[in-house]
Write a protein that holds these residues in place. Structure first.
Motif, PDB file in Angstrom:
ATOM      1  N   ILE A 184       0.862  -1.321   0.211  1.00 13.70           N
ATOM      2  CA  ILE A 184       0.059   0.228  -0.029  1.00 13.70           C
ATOM      3  C   ILE A 184       0.836   0.992  -0.172  1.00 13.70           C
ATOM      4  CG2 ILE A 184      -1.943   1.575   1.474  1.00 13.70           C
ATOM      5  CD1 ILE A 184      -3.243  -1.372   2.135  1.00 13.70           C
ATOM      6  N   ALA A 185       0.719   2.632  -0.573  1.00 15.27           N
ATOM      7  CA  ALA A 185       1.408   3.242  -1.174  1.00 15.27           C
ATOM      8  C   ALA A 185       0.649   4.633  -0.154  1.00 15.27           C
ATOM      9  CB  ALA A 185       0.844   4.392  -2.608  1.00 15.27           C
ATOM     10  N   TRP A 186       2.022   5.388  -0.513  1.00 14.73           N
ATOM     11  CA  TRP A 186       1.877   6.681   0.824  1.00 14.73           C
ATOM     12  C   TRP A 186       0.753   7.002   1.159  1.00 14.73           C
ATOM     13  CZ3 TRP A 186       0.369  11.732  -0.112  1.00 14.73           C
ATOM     14  CH2 TRP A 186       0.545  12.115  -1.662  1.00 14.73           C
ATOM     15  N   ASP A 187      -0.047   7.344   0.219  1.00 19.30           N
ATOM     16  CA  ASP A 187      -1.748   7.637   0.074  1.00 19.30           C
ATOM     17  C   ASP A 187      -2.837   7.123   0.337  1.00 19.30           C
ATOM     18  OD1 ASP A 187      -1.638   6.896  -2.488  1.00 19.30           O
ATOM     19  OD2 ASP A 187      -1.632   7.978  -4.050  1.00 19.30           O
ATOM     20  N   GLY A 188      -2.638   5.348   0.131  1.00 19.13           N
ATOM     21  CA  GLY A 188      -3.622   4.988   0.653  1.00 19.13           C
ATOM     22  C   GLY A 188      -3.800   3.543  -0.361  1.00 19.13           C
ATOM     23  N   SER A 189      -3.028   3.924  -1.450  1.00 16.46           N
ATOM     24  CA  SER A 189      -3.895   3.025  -2.655  1.00 16.46           C
ATOM     25  C   SER A 189      -2.601   1.962  -2.832  1.00 16.46           C
ATOM     26  CB  SER A 189      -3.626   4.403  -3.955  1.00 16.46           C
ATOM     27  OG  SER A 189      -2.456   4.273  -4.691  1.00 16.46           O
ATOM     28  N   ILE A 190      -3.030   1.308  -3.935  1.00 18.43           N
ATOM     29  CA  ILE A 190      -2.347   0.254  -4.235  1.00 18.43           C
ATOM     30  C   ILE A 190      -1.459   0.471  -5.348  1.00 18.43           C
ATOM     31  CG2 ILE A 190      -1.904  -2.289  -5.551  1.00 18.43           C
ATOM     32  CD1 ILE A 190      -3.659  -2.745  -2.538  1.00 18.43           C
ATOM     33  N   MET A 191       0.036   0.084  -4.467  1.00 21.02           N
ATOM     34  CA  MET A 191       1.163   0.553  -5.222  1.00 21.02           C
ATOM     35  C   MET A 191       1.672  -0.490  -6.420  1.00 21.02           C
ATOM     36  SD  MET A 191       4.332   0.581  -1.951  1.00 21.02           S
ATOM     37  CE  MET A 191       5.596   0.479  -3.245  1.00 21.02           C
TER      38      MET A 191
ATOM     39  N   SER B 241      -7.123   2.965  -4.993  1.00 20.52           N
ATOM     40  CA  SER B 241      -6.949   3.166  -6.692  1.00 20.52           C
ATOM     41  C   SER B 241      -7.349   3.133  -7.676  1.00 20.52           C
ATOM     42  CB  SER B 241      -6.143   2.448  -6.701  1.00 20.52           C
ATOM     43  OG  SER B 241      -4.785   1.386  -6.085  1.00 20.52           O
ATOM     44  N   LEU B 242      -8.807   3.141  -7.167  1.00 20.46           N
ATOM     45  CA  LEU B 242     -10.049   2.920  -8.599  1.00 20.46           C
ATOM     46  C   LEU B 242     -10.774   4.956  -8.333  1.00 20.46           C
ATOM     47  CD1 LEU B 242     -12.219  -0.362  -7.823  1.00 20.46           C
ATOM     48  CD2 LEU B 242     -11.097   0.722 -10.103  1.00 20.46           C
ATOM     49  N   TYR B 243     -10.754   5.004  -7.132  1.00 19.92           N
ATOM     50  CA  TYR B 243     -11.076   6.441  -7.187  1.00 19.92           C
ATOM     51  C   TYR B 243     -10.108   7.324  -7.609  1.00 19.92           C
ATOM     52  CZ  TYR B 243     -14.610   5.882  -4.207  1.00 19.92           C
ATOM     53  OH  TYR B 243     -16.437   5.164  -3.535  1.00 19.92           O
ATOM     54  N   LYS B 244      -9.064   6.965  -7.862  1.00 23.46           N
ATOM     55  CA  LYS B 244      -7.221   7.479  -7.933  1.00 23.46           C
ATOM     56  C   LYS B 244      -7.840   7.842 -10.057  1.00 23.46           C
ATOM     57  CE  LYS B 244      -2.913   8.085  -6.824  1.00 23.46           C
ATOM     58  NZ  LYS B 244      -2.866   7.518  -6.828  1.00 23.46           N
ATOM     59  N   ARG B 245      -7.871   7.218 -10.361  1.00 23.93           N
ATOM     60  CA  ARG B 245      -7.798   6.747 -11.642  1.00 23.93           C
ATOM     61  C   ARG B 245      -9.111   6.983 -12.033  1.00 23.93           C
ATOM     62  NH1 ARG B 245      -2.954   4.802 -12.071  1.00 23.93           N
ATOM     63  NH2 ARG B 245      -2.961   2.928 -13.179  1.00 23.93           N
ATOM     64  N   GLY B 246     -10.217   7.231 -11.683  1.00 23.24           N
ATOM     65  CA  GLY B 246     -11.347   8.009 -12.290  1.00 23.24           C
ATOM     66  C   GLY B 246     -11.809   7.249 -12.739  1.00 23.24           C
ATOM     67  N   GLU B 247     -13.289   8.129 -13.606  1.00 23.57           N
ATOM     68  CA  GLU B 247     -14.520   7.191 -14.371  1.00 23.57           C
ATOM     69  C   GLU B 247     -14.144   7.201 -15.635  1.00 23.57           C
ATOM     70  OE1 GLU B 247     -17.849   8.449 -12.816  1.00 23.57           O
ATOM     71  OE2 GLU B 247     -18.095   7.175 -10.975  1.00 23.57           O
TER      72      GLU B 247
ATOM     73  N   ALA C 239     -15.531  -4.393 -13.497  1.00 23.10           N
ATOM     74  CA  ALA C 239     -15.917  -5.355 -12.945  1.00 23.10           C
ATOM     75  C   ALA C 239     -14.797  -5.501 -11.690  1.00 23.10           C
ATOM     76  CB  ALA C 239     -14.958  -6.613 -13.699  1.00 23.10           C
ATOM     77  N   LEU C 240     -13.876  -4.382 -11.974  1.00 25.92           N
ATOM     78  CA  LEU C 240     -13.354  -4.131 -10.112  1.00 25.92           C
ATOM     79  C   LEU C 240     -14.454  -3.917  -8.872  1.00 25.92           C
ATOM     80  CD1 LEU C 240     -10.678  -2.763 -11.714  1.00 25.92           C
ATOM     81  CD2 LEU C 240      -9.929  -4.572 -10.745  1.00 25.92           C
ATOM     82  N   TRP C 241     -15.070  -2.779  -9.256  1.00 22.57           N
ATOM     83  CA  TRP C 241     -16.333  -2.106  -8.099  1.00 22.57           C
ATOM     84  C   TRP C 241     -17.193  -3.721  -8.165  1.00 22.57           C
ATOM     85  CZ3 TRP C 241     -15.563   1.263  -5.386  1.00 22.57           C
ATOM     86  CH2 TRP C 241     -15.068   3.102  -5.883  1.00 22.57           C
ATOM     87  N   ALA C 242     -17.750  -4.608  -8.869  1.00 22.10           N
ATOM     88  CA  ALA C 242     -18.168  -5.565  -8.995  1.00 22.10           C
ATOM     89  C   ALA C 242     -17.535  -6.882  -7.554  1.00 22.10           C
ATOM     90  CB  ALA C 242     -18.503  -6.366  -9.864  1.00 22.10           C
ATOM     91  N   HIS C 243     -16.133  -6.585  -7.805  1.00 15.48           N
ATOM     92  CA  HIS C 243     -15.854  -7.609  -6.724  1.00 15.48           C
ATOM     93  C   HIS C 243     -15.415  -6.383  -5.351  1.00 15.48           C
ATOM     94  CE1 HIS C 243     -14.796 -10.864  -8.504  1.00 15.48           C
ATOM     95  NE2 HIS C 243     -15.298 -10.370  -9.909  1.00 15.48           N
ATOM     96  N   LEU C 244     -15.507  -5.245  -4.706  1.00 15.64           N
ATOM     97  CA  LEU C 244     -15.272  -4.996  -3.782  1.00 15.64           C
ATOM     98  C   LEU C 244     -17.059  -4.812  -3.568  1.00 15.64           C
ATOM     99  CD1 LEU C 244     -12.829  -1.768  -4.686  1.00 15.64           C
ATOM    100  CD2 LEU C 244     -12.988  -4.203  -3.508  1.00 15.64           C
ATOM    101  N   GLU C 245     -18.037  -5.075  -3.867  1.00 19.09           N
ATOM    102  CA  GLU C 245     -19.756  -5.092  -4.025  1.00 19.09           C
ATOM    103  C   GLU C 245     -19.967  -3.848  -3.664  1.00 19.09           C
ATOM    104  OE1 GLU C 245     -20.153  -7.656  -0.153  1.00 19.09           O
ATOM    105  OE2 GLU C 245     -19.083  -9.554  -1.463  1.00 19.09           O
ATOM    106  N   ASN C 246     -19.091  -2.887  -4.320  1.00 22.11           N
ATOM    107  CA  ASN C 246     -19.584  -1.393  -4.594  1.00 22.11           C
ATOM    108  C   ASN C 246     -20.419  -1.519  -6.265  1.00 22.11           C
ATOM    109  OD1 ASN C 246     -19.893   1.188  -5.162  1.00 22.11           O
ATOM    110  ND2 ASN C 246     -18.212   1.296  -3.927  1.00 22.11           N
ATOM    111  N   SER C 247     -22.611  -1.745  -5.719  1.00 23.52           N
ATOM    112  CA  SER C 247     -23.153  -1.782  -6.917  1.00 23.52           C
ATOM    113  C   SER C 247     -23.046  -0.495  -7.153  1.00 23.52           C
ATOM    114  CB  SER C 247     -24.677  -2.383  -6.600  1.00 23.52           C
ATOM    115  OG  SER C 247     -24.803  -1.631  -5.031  1.00 23.52           O
ATOM    116  N   GLU C 248     -23.023   0.979  -6.376  1.00 22.52           N
ATOM    117  CA  GLU C 248     -23.326   2.078  -6.883  1.00 22.52           C
ATOM    118  C   GLU C 248     -22.221   2.119  -7.955  1.00 22.52           C
ATOM    119  OE1 GLU C 248     -23.355   6.764  -5.878  1.00 22.52           O
ATOM    120  OE2 GLU C 248     -22.200   5.315  -4.424  1.00 22.52           O
ATOM    121  N   HIS C 249     -20.466   2.036  -8.131  1.00 24.50           N
ATOM    122  CA  HIS C 249     -20.195   2.423  -8.505  1.00 24.50           C
ATOM    123  C   HIS C 249     -19.133   1.739 -10.267  1.00 24.50           C
ATOM    124  CE1 HIS C 249     -18.391   5.324  -5.024  1.00 24.50           C
ATOM    125  NE2 HIS C 249     -17.903   6.219  -6.695  1.00 24.50           N
ATOM    126  N   ALA C 250     -20.550  -0.229  -9.565  1.00 29.76           N
ATOM    127  CA  ALA C 250     -19.708  -1.213 -10.937  1.00 29.76           C
ATOM    128  C   ALA C 250     -21.063  -0.052 -11.805  1.00 29.76           C
ATOM    129  CB  ALA C 250     -20.466  -2.204 -10.445  1.00 29.76           C
TER     130      ALA C 250
END
Length: 805
Positions: A583-590, A633-639, A651-662
């Motif tokens: 995990i990076a300094w900003d909390g995202s995946i390195m 990391s997904l928030y950083k990448r944007g939509e 698909a990534l949001w789906a595996h975080l069970e975040n239906s709203e963002h998926a």
């Protein structure tokens, strides 16, 4: 209607699955695709004329090449030294010495052109219709001229390997037209037997050949032949020859066109000049088998074959309670895409889901070439990105829906292709890297090119393509439990890949096994000295892919009784020494082994999130901290991004069970792209539902279908998660039947008002123990082979039914 469980609460007819067009095509991405895996066509649907653009999947430039470089070991040593010294920008420059020649290019077959003698056109737009029926794999064009209704039906038969068109008029003797075959490739055409057009030609033997005017000029590449057979009504109509290479029909009531095509391609290791295949003879042989088969029989055989695959999965969605349906199959599809941001019509989601399955069936069948960057459909001699398979996401995404969406057979061309890559890749590994096993890089072609291509290091150097493809071998086993496949096909390829990876890994100063040089696909970083660079060591994706292959080798060895071999022991030892995801300094995946600054946080690739999907090392249950970092990391990448990128994010949001963002990512794809005003990396859909990078890339169509399936069903082999990313406020009611889960399980699900109503499950393999998950409810159940198990919304078993009945 049955509210007591199971999936039978609504058993009405399936909504028509049609791509409806408002008029003749004005652009290639308005035309409608048909295909049988090997042959493809794009139907434009004109009035005074018709254009059907043709493809055959073996038509490529070039010939087999030498995919080795004896100077590469010295260049590799230099790059590794620069990386060890922390001189990453210089290492990136030096890595250009590891690159090779360009890949070859996918070509087109040609055009079938029809010019109609309609005379004075009193054509009314209201009389015109053009549509693709997904359930029958048929394109129909219909319109009126004066008091005559003209209809054209087009389909591409897999059983008979022929493209069939039926032209008819409502008034006897009203059908008159001229037909021709032509091509941008070097070709000649002539009329045979006064009712057949024969076109012969060849692909360039070089990537960018000089222009020539005759077949005899210059060395030949792959040769091809296409033959069009014309049949008209016996009671009226005359066929005549025009200019020696066209056919003219006068005064017929109907006409049937049968088009066959073949090439001299004889595998990725045979030079075109050495091929013993005669495309003219093969085309004539195919034509003889279909010439006397009636149109109705051709159509019925086509329909049975296609629906055997397509009909395995049905999917219906409503945005409110049953009865308030918004699906309208007669509306122009482009208008439905335009209005989606306002009406969010769920039936259009179901249509695009099934369109992805339709395209996979149409572009990848057992025995065909692997689906390329455009499936099989291409109109250009120099298509964008050469229309080649790209192995740093695009080729893999093409096959994401194959297993969960019940089209496992459609993945067979991928496995055949991996086998070819492994043969060339063995030489590349040995000569370029002095390693055992086999390797493949970022970009390949029909000749199974395994070495790096010419280009920019940031994308051209990436020796992990073979590793990613190998994960598909293991996934195929986990879904099908086919031990013969695992033993005969998958495991030998996995072994070879593992041998290379073991040799590619080198011991680092902190004890980890490292990859050096290493890139994160197509993405640069800012080195500590402030310079842009792409080459470092042990990117996160490298490590995730290596862990995925090593796990597959170890697990497969246990099943096959090979767990005590030296290779497997080495793999298991190496597994414990790979650099973990951090995990990076900003909390995202390195993304890289070092916490470099990112010059493009909205980059289109999600390579460092492979472990979340399609990998399995980042899960909500086992690695919640990494899941939180993946979310960051997904928030950083944007939509925003090209279509395939948005679908990976879904698909990534789906595996975080975040239906709203998926769902937000799903919704973003419903943006109608204007072919005349395309914006790079702004994905969306064309009027024919092809997905845009832009321009057209088929991976987002396949990625969409896969992402929807992940929102509905996720599985591990032991666990099955139901509706874990369902956007209940957008799709409150629905039924999906025929999705597949790991462990050889088929699943039907129904839900209403956002709540699970029932589940049907059965196994066509071994009896297995499955733990069902829905919301906060968990239920362990033994799925007995040969029995359908029905559960209610609380996951209580309510009945068992023998599949024999």
């Amino acid at each position: 209607m049955d509210d007591g469980g199971g999936v039978s609460w609504y058993e009405g007819e399936e909504s028509p699955l049609r791509v409806v067009c408002g008029g003749p095509a004005e652009h290639w991405t308005d035309a409608l695709p048909i295909g049988n895996g090997r042959l493809g066509a794009m139907v434009w649907g004109g009035i005074a004329s018709e254009l059907i653009q043709l493809n055959e999947d073996t038509l490529w430039t070039g010939m087999p090449g030498n995919y080795t470089d004896p100077d590469a070991p010295k260049a590799l040593s230099d790059v590794r030294g620069l990386v060890d010294d922390g001189r990453f920008a210089e290492a990136t420059t030096a890595a250009s010495n590891l690159l090779g020649k360009p890949s070859e290019v996918y070509q087109l077959l040609g055009d079938l052109k029809l010019d109609f003698d309609h005379g004075h056109l009193s054509y009314a737009r209201d009389s015109y219709s053009r549509e693709l029926d997904l359930s029958t794999a048929t394109v129909t064009v219909s319109y009126s001229v004066d008091d005559v209704r003209f209809t054209r039906e087009h389909f591409c038969s897999h059983p008979h390997q022929v493209i069939v068109s039926k032209l008819s008029a409502s008034k006897p003797g009203s059908l008159s037209f001229t037909v021709a075959l032509t091509s941008q490739l070097l070709h000649q055409s002539h009329v045979r037997d006064e009712k057949q057009i024969v076109m012969e030609g060849s692909c360039p033997s070089e990537r960018l050949p000089p222009p020539t005017s005759k077949l005899e000029d210059g060395p030949r590449g792959i040769r091809f032949c296409s033959i069009l057979d014309l049949e008209i009504s016996e009671d009226n109509g005359i066929i005549s020859v025009v200019d020696g290479n066209k056919l003219k029909v006068d005064g017929s009531s109907w006409a049937i066109l049968r088009l066959v095509a073949s090439s001299s391609f004889d595998g990725p290791f045979t030079k075109p000049a050495d091929s013993g295949k005669d495309p003219v003879a093969e085309s004539l042989t195919t034509l003889r088998t279909v010439k006397n088969v009636s149109y109705s029989e051709l159509y019925l055989r086509h329909l049975k074959d296609f629906q055997t695959l397509f009909g395995r999965v049905s999917f219906r969605l409503w945005n409110s309670d049953f009865g308030a349906r918004t699906d309208d199959a007669s509306r122009i599809t482009a208008d439905r895409v335009k209005s989606f941001q306002q009406d969010e019509d769920p039936s259009l989601v179901a249509l695009l889901f099934q369109f992805g399955r339709y395209l996979l069936i149409s572009s990848s069948r057992p025995g065909t070439r692997v689906a390329n960057l455009q499936g099989i459909w291409n109109k250009d001699l120099r298509p964008k990105w050469d229309s080649t398979p790209h192995m740093n996401i695009n080729l893999e995404m093409n096959y994401w829906p194959a297993l969960p969406c019940n089209l496992a057979e459609c993945q067979e061309p991928l496995f055949d292709f991996i086998s070819s890559l492994s043969l060339n890749g063995k030489n590349t590994a040995e000569v370029n890297y002095r390693a055992k096993g086999w390797v493949a890089h970022h970009k390949t072609d029909i000749w199974a090119k395994s070495s790096p291509v010419q280009g920019d290091v940031v994308w051209a150097f990436w020796p992990m393509g073979g590793a990613w493809l190998c994960t598909h071998l293991w996934e195929h086993y986990t879904y099908t439990l086919d031990k013969d496949f695992l033993k005969m096909k998958a495991y030998p390829l996995l072994e070879g890949c593992a041998h290379f990876l073991l040799d590619w890994l080198i011991k680092g100063p902190d004890g980890y096994l490292e990859t050096n040089p290493s890139t994160s696909p197509e993405h640069e970083f800012i080195a500590p000295d402030g310079k842009l660079a792409a080459v470092s060591y042990s990117t996160t994706m490298d490590m995730e892919l290596i862990r995925g292959v090593f796990y597959a080798v170890s697990a497969a060895a246990e099943i096959l009784g090979k767990s005590e071999t030296d290779l497997v022991k080495s793999v298991r030892k190496a597994q414990t020494r790979t650099r973990p995801t951090k995990i990076a300094w900003d909390g995202s995946i390195m993304e890289w082994a070092l916490d470099f600054d990112d010059p493009e946080v909205h980059h289109r690739h999600l390579s460092h999130l492979f472990g979340l999907f399609p990998g399995h090392t980042i899960t909500l249950e086992d690695t919640p901290d990494l899941c939180k970092a993946a979310e960051k990391s997904l928030y950083k990448r944007g939509e925003e991004g090209p279509g395939w990128s948005m679908m990976w994010k879904a698909a990534l949001w789906a595996h975080l069970e975040n239906s709203e963002h998926a769902y937000r990512m799903v919704k973003r794809l419903f943006n109608l792209v204007d072919p005349d005003h395309e914006v790079e990396f702004h994905g969306g859909l064309y009027s024919n539902l092809f997905a845009a990078h832009p321009p057209f890339q088929i991976d987002a169509n396949f990625g969409f279908t896969a992402a929807i399936s992940e929102m509905l069903v996720q599985s591990t082999g032991e666990d099955l998660y139901l509706l874990s990313a369902l956007p209940r406020d957008k799709w409150p009611s629905g039924v999906v039947k025929g999705l597949r889960a790991r462990g050889g399980v088929t699943v039907n699900i129904s839900w209403r008002e956002g709540l699970l109503l029932g589940v049907d499950m059965w196994s066509d393999g071994e009896t297995s123990i499955v733990k069902l998950h829905y919301g906060g409810t968990h239920s362990g159940v033994q799925i007995v082979s040969g029995e359908c198990h029905a559960f209610d919304g609380d996951l209580r078993l309510i009945k068992k039914t023998s599949l024999m009945h």
